[in-house]
Design a protein around this motif. Structure first.
Motif, PDB file in Angstrom:
ATOM      1  N   ASN A 169       0.865  -1.070   0.117  1.00 28.19           N
ATOM      2  CA  ASN A 169      -0.187  -0.007   0.064  1.00 28.19           C
ATOM      3  C   ASN A 169       0.808   1.235  -0.096  1.00 28.19           C
ATOM      4  OD1 ASN A 169       0.819   0.530   2.637  1.00 28.19           O
ATOM      5  ND2 ASN A 169      -1.263  -0.052   3.510  1.00 28.19           N
ATOM      6  N   PRO A 170       0.205   2.478  -0.044  1.00 28.61           N
ATOM      7  CA  PRO A 170       0.993   3.692  -0.269  1.00 28.61           C
ATOM      8  C   PRO A 170       2.050   4.013   0.868  1.00 28.61           C
ATOM      9  CG  PRO A 170      -1.108   4.092  -1.006  1.00 28.61           C
ATOM     10  CD  PRO A 170      -1.216   2.740  -0.196  1.00 28.61           C
ATOM     11  N   ALA A 171       1.648   3.276   2.212  1.00 27.47           N
ATOM     12  CA  ALA A 171       2.650   3.693   3.457  1.00 27.47           C
ATOM     13  C   ALA A 171       3.733   2.595   3.144  1.00 27.47           C
ATOM     14  CB  ALA A 171       1.759   3.088   4.517  1.00 27.47           C
ATOM     15  N   GLY A 172       3.709   1.540   2.317  1.00 26.81           N
ATOM     16  CA  GLY A 172       4.757   0.475   2.270  1.00 26.81           C
ATOM     17  C   GLY A 172       4.601  -0.597   2.855  1.00 26.81           C
ATOM     18  N   LYS A 173       3.269  -1.040   3.294  1.00 34.36           N
ATOM     19  CA  LYS A 173       2.656  -2.038   3.992  1.00 34.36           C
ATOM     20  C   LYS A 173       2.632  -3.265   3.055  1.00 34.36           C
ATOM     21  CE  LYS A 173      -0.453  -3.929   7.081  1.00 34.36           C
ATOM     22  NZ  LYS A 173      -1.857  -3.855   7.232  1.00 34.36           N
ATOM     23  N   LYS A 174       3.109  -4.404   3.291  1.00 38.00           N
ATOM     24  CA  LYS A 174       2.599  -5.408   2.231  1.00 38.00           C
ATOM     25  C   LYS A 174       1.001  -5.878   2.460  1.00 38.00           C
ATOM     26  CE  LYS A 174       4.070 -10.207   0.884  1.00 38.00           C
ATOM     27  NZ  LYS A 174       2.729 -10.659   0.764  1.00 38.00           N
ATOM     28  N   ASP A 220     -21.209   3.966   1.763  1.00 40.57           N
ATOM     29  CA  ASP A 220     -20.536   5.392   1.437  1.00 40.57           C
ATOM     30  C   ASP A 220     -18.937   5.280   1.018  1.00 40.57           C
ATOM     31  OD1 ASP A 220     -22.972   7.053   2.029  1.00 40.57           O
ATOM     32  OD2 ASP A 220     -22.684   6.956   3.949  1.00 40.57           O
ATOM     33  N   THR A 221     -19.016   4.659   0.284  1.00 40.46           N
ATOM     34  CA  THR A 221     -17.408   4.208  -0.232  1.00 40.46           C
ATOM     35  C   THR A 221     -16.574   5.366  -0.819  1.00 40.46           C
ATOM     36  OG1 THR A 221     -18.283   3.601  -2.230  1.00 40.46           O
ATOM     37  CG2 THR A 221     -17.776   1.851  -0.834  1.00 40.46           C
ATOM     38  N   GLY A 222     -17.325   6.487  -1.168  1.00 39.12           N
ATOM     39  CA  GLY A 222     -16.419   7.552  -1.720  1.00 39.12           C
ATOM     40  C   GLY A 222     -15.784   8.356  -0.482  1.00 39.12           C
ATOM     41  N   VAL A 223     -16.380   8.000   0.701  1.00 33.51           N
ATOM     42  CA  VAL A 223     -15.418   8.537   1.878  1.00 33.51           C
ATOM     43  C   VAL A 223     -14.974   7.633   2.968  1.00 33.51           C
ATOM     44  CG1 VAL A 223     -16.362  11.076   1.927  1.00 33.51           C
ATOM     45  CG2 VAL A 223     -17.931   9.118   2.775  1.00 33.51           C
ATOM     46  N   CYS A 224     -14.416   6.580   2.479  1.00 27.74           N
ATOM     47  CA  CYS A 224     -13.815   5.451   3.127  1.00 27.74           C
ATOM     48  C   CYS A 224     -12.790   6.078   4.395  1.00 27.74           C
ATOM     49  CB  CYS A 224     -13.070   4.513   2.286  1.00 27.74           C
ATOM     50  SG  CYS A 224     -12.159   3.339   3.484  1.00 27.74           S
ATOM     51  N   LEU A 225     -12.925   5.599   5.386  1.00 27.99           N
ATOM     52  CA  LEU A 225     -12.347   6.383   6.544  1.00 27.99           C
ATOM     53  C   LEU A 225     -10.875   5.885   6.792  1.00 27.99           C
ATOM     54  CD1 LEU A 225     -15.115   6.252   9.306  1.00 27.99           C
ATOM     55  CD2 LEU A 225     -14.524   8.247   7.879  1.00 27.99           C
ATOM     56  N   THR A 226     -10.305   4.850   6.021  1.00 28.49           N
ATOM     57  CA  THR A 226      -9.044   4.070   6.370  1.00 28.49           C
ATOM     58  C   THR A 226      -8.071   4.197   5.023  1.00 28.49           C
ATOM     59  OG1 THR A 226      -9.620   1.999   5.689  1.00 28.49           O
ATOM     60  CG2 THR A 226     -10.305   2.354   7.966  1.00 28.49           C
ATOM     61  N   VAL A 227      -8.496   4.677   4.019  1.00 30.35           N
ATOM     62  CA  VAL A 227      -7.597   4.309   2.948  1.00 30.35           C
ATOM     63  C   VAL A 227      -6.495   5.632   2.483  1.00 30.35           C
ATOM     64  CG1 VAL A 227      -8.886   2.527   1.735  1.00 30.35           C
ATOM     65  CG2 VAL A 227      -9.475   4.897   1.292  1.00 30.35           C
ATOM     66  N   ASN A 228      -6.933   6.683   3.399  1.00 30.19           N
ATOM     67  CA  ASN A 228      -6.209   7.842   2.924  1.00 30.19           C
ATOM     68  C   ASN A 228      -6.013   8.672   4.601  1.00 30.19           C
ATOM     69  OD1 ASN A 228      -5.503  10.432   2.551  1.00 30.19           O
ATOM     70  ND2 ASN A 228      -7.310  10.712   1.403  1.00 30.19           N
ATOM     71  N   ARG A 258      -7.538  12.488   4.943  1.00 29.22           N
ATOM     72  CA  ARG A 258      -8.882  12.757   4.948  1.00 29.22           C
ATOM     73  C   ARG A 258      -9.787  11.743   4.391  1.00 29.22           C
ATOM     74  NH1 ARG A 258      -9.927  16.938  -0.284  1.00 29.22           N
ATOM     75  NH2 ARG A 258      -8.234  18.031   0.631  1.00 29.22           N
ATOM     76  N   ALA A 259     -11.119  11.782   4.669  1.00 30.15           N
ATOM     77  CA  ALA A 259     -11.792  10.758   4.111  1.00 30.15           C
ATOM     78  C   ALA A 259     -11.853  10.353   2.705  1.00 30.15           C
ATOM     79  CB  ALA A 259     -13.208  10.862   4.686  1.00 30.15           C
ATOM     80  N   GLY A 293      -4.599   7.390  -8.492  1.00 27.69           N
ATOM     81  CA  GLY A 293      -4.042   8.572  -9.264  1.00 27.69           C
ATOM     82  C   GLY A 293      -4.772   9.897  -9.056  1.00 27.69           C
ATOM     83  N   TYR A 294      -4.958  10.271  -7.898  1.00 30.59           N
ATOM     84  CA  TYR A 294      -5.777  11.646  -7.634  1.00 30.59           C
ATOM     85  C   TYR A 294      -5.226  12.345  -6.240  1.00 30.59           C
ATOM     86  CZ  TYR A 294      -9.120  14.903  -9.094  1.00 30.59           C
ATOM     87  OH  TYR A 294      -9.525  15.968  -9.743  1.00 30.59           O
ATOM     88  N   VAL A 295      -5.119  13.499  -6.492  1.00 26.80           N
ATOM     89  CA  VAL A 295      -4.355  14.365  -5.390  1.00 26.80           C
ATOM     90  C   VAL A 295      -5.380  14.493  -4.383  1.00 26.80           C
ATOM     91  CG1 VAL A 295      -5.807  16.446  -6.508  1.00 26.80           C
ATOM     92  CG2 VAL A 295      -3.765  16.678  -4.762  1.00 26.80           C
ATOM     93  N   ASP A 296      -4.635  14.204  -3.014  1.00 30.89           N
ATOM     94  CA  ASP A 296      -5.155  14.175  -1.804  1.00 30.89           C
ATOM     95  C   ASP A 296      -6.119  13.134  -1.521  1.00 30.89           C
ATOM     96  OD1 ASP A 296      -4.524  16.739  -1.211  1.00 30.89           O
ATOM     97  OD2 ASP A 296      -6.091  18.075  -1.931  1.00 30.89           O
ATOM     98  N   MET A 297      -5.950  11.839  -2.504  1.00 32.81           N
ATOM     99  CA  MET A 297      -6.815  10.865  -2.083  1.00 32.81           C
ATOM    100  C   MET A 297      -5.901   9.566  -1.702  1.00 32.81           C
ATOM    101  SD  MET A 297      -9.808  11.855  -2.921  1.00 32.81           S
ATOM    102  CE  MET A 297     -10.980  10.946  -3.514  1.00 32.81           C
ATOM    103  N   GLY A 298      -5.101   9.775  -1.100  1.00 34.65           N
ATOM    104  CA  GLY A 298      -4.198   8.636  -0.378  1.00 34.65           C
ATOM    105  C   GLY A 298      -3.045   7.936  -1.076  1.00 34.65           C
ATOM    106  N   GLY A 299      -2.663   8.658  -2.265  1.00 32.95           N
ATOM    107  CA  GLY A 299      -1.476   7.918  -2.898  1.00 32.95           C
ATOM    108  C   GLY A 299      -1.350   6.737  -3.542  1.00 32.95           C
TER     109      GLY A 299
END
Ligand SMILES: NC(=O)c1ccc[n+]([C@@H]2O[C@H](COP(=O)([O-])OP(=O)(O)OC[C@H]3O[C@@H](n4cnc5c(N)ncnc54)[C@H](O)[C@@H]3O)[C@@H](O)[C@H]2O)c1
Ligand SMILES: [Zn+2]
Ligand SMILES: [Zn+2]
Length: 395
Positions: free
Chosen positions: A29-34, A110-118, A121-122, A127-133
């Motif tokens: 994932n973007p944090a480098g975790k397997k 409400d998958t557009g504002v998942c609380l854990t993937v970014n 922010r929710a 491939g989008y700015v501010d959306m979790g990398g």
């Protein structure tokens, strides 16, 4: 895995994208975790979106070097050990939202504002700015996390490949247009106005029609797009003709009012003079929507706009006539579309020939390597939705 030649569309700064060699996707994932809940896709189709254009025009805080692309359809070529319901060879639609399937918002769809993937922010997206990398999918290969939850598998491989130009719209614009129409309260007999004749506006108009609207008007300044909308059976409203939208609506339906309005423009909206006015569409919608009516707002609004003309707008503050909407007891619905809520039903509508969305948005296929030209043409307002074909599989 057979991947050693990944290529992707890179944002290089305002006005510039380029296709370059990029890293192969991995199960991290973007944090480098397997992560073991992911799959690797061979991307079969990936579309250019108006949302990408906001970044490419330098109207967001997107950093140079990002791999773009959030509208992805692909074939699974590798899966992690925790993926239980999908297999190598499956052809799948990827909702542009990255969602965990486990948090409170995901459990309520409400998958557009998942609380854990970014962490910032929710809400997450590829491939989008501010959306979790999460690395974008305008590429030959991409990794999709939480695959069992996120992916929509097409029932039949050959059928999917034969309808891929329609099915490719399930990753974003068709559910987004549909969400706009649902949130605007469109139903049988509704009088509907859609602002914007781009792909999202046309998808909203097509959605309003399938939901039973009596009249679907589509407003824009772009003549080519208005002509195309008219050919697809919608009532074009040429905003360059008049500065009073209500009067133009009255010419069509007899009163300067609609039941349902959908903003498919967003913060780069232009006023009658041609000058940018970020709140103009929102204010027009409150003006023309009936008392107690609903306004769906899929058009994107940002928290920071480095390219804004007014100081307040640089921080995302708009001159909204909010008292007008309040006094009319209107409902406004905003946000990223929760694609998962709608994509299965819309897939069925496509597979059973009820919704020719590729024709309605005028899908145009181009090779991945020509992405920069596709971005330039789309930015110039061509009446088309560009679909990139990274492996040359779309006929
Ligand atoms: N909420 C979501 O999840 C979501 C998903 C996809 C796209 N979007 C957003 O939807 C919007 C539309 O996307 P698109 O791909 O169709 O973009 P687009 O840029 O192709 O289309 C926007 C259209 O709006 C027109 N326009 C400008 N000012 C106008 C006005 N005052 N009234 C009417 N039309 C006007 C432009 O001429 C253009 O044709 C974008 O803001 C995009 O970011 C949101
Ligand atoms: Zn999109
Ligand atoms: Zn979640």
């Amino acid at each position: 895995m057979g991947i050693n030649s990944n290529r992707g569309v890179i944002y290089q700064g305002p006005g510039k994208v380029e296709v370059q060699d990029i890293a192969d996707p991995t199960f991290t994932n973007p944090a480098g975790k397997k992560i073991d809940h992911a799959v690797i896709l061979k991307v079969l189709s990936t579309n250019i979106c108006g949302s990408d254009q906001h970044m490419v025009r330098g109207r967001t805080t997107a950093p140079a070097g990002m791999v773009l692309g959030h509208e992805i359809t692909g074939e699974i070529i590798e899966k992690g050990s925790d993926v239980e319901m999908l297999n190598v060879g499956d052809i799948v639609s990827v909702p542009f939202n990255v969602a965990c399937g486990r948090c409170r918002c995901c459990r309520e769809l409400d998958t557009g504002v998942c609380l854990t993937v970014n962490p910032a922010r929710a809400g997450g997206a590829f491939g989008y700015v501010d959306m979790g990398g999460w690395v974008g999918g305008q590429a030959k290969y991409v990794m999709v996390p939480y695959a069992d939850f996120n992916l929509l598998k097409f029932p039949d491989r050959d059928q999917a490949l034969s309808k891929i130009l329609d099915l490719t719209m399930l990753s974003d614009i068709l559910p987004t247009g549909f969400h706009g129409a649902i949130k605007a309260g469109v139903g049988v007999g509704s009088i509907t106005y859609v602002a914007g004749a781009g792909p999202v506006g046309l998808a909203a108009a097509a959605s309003a029609q399938i939901l039973g609207a009596a009249v679907v008007m589509v407003g824009d300044f772009n003549k080519e797009r208005l002509n195309h909308a008219a050919k697809m059976g919608f009532v074009p409203i040429d905003l360059s003709q008049h500065d009073r939208l209500g009067e133009m609506i009255a010419q069509v339906v007899g009163v300067p009012e609609v039941d349902s309005a959908i903003d498919a423009v967003g913060f780069e909206a232009r006023g009658h003079s041609g000058k940018e006015q970020p709140a103009v569409v929102l204010n027009q919608m409150m003006e023309i929507t009936r008392v107690a009516g609903n306004i769906g707002i899929p058009g994107l609004y940002v928290t920071a706009d480095p390219g804004a003309q007014e100081k307040a707008a640089k921080e995302g503050s708009l001159s909204l006539k909010f008292g007008l909407g309040w006094s009319k007891a209107q409902s406004l619905h905003t946000g990223q579309t929760p694609v998962l809520r709608y994509n299965r039903q819309l897939m069925n509508a496509i597979l059973h020939d009820r919704l020719p969305i590729a024709k309605i948005v005028n899908a145009k296929v181009i090779p991945l390597e020509e992405a920069a030209q596709g971005y330039a043409h789309f930015d110039a307002g061509v009446a088309a939705k560009y679909v990139l074909d990274p492996h040359g599989v779309i006929g």
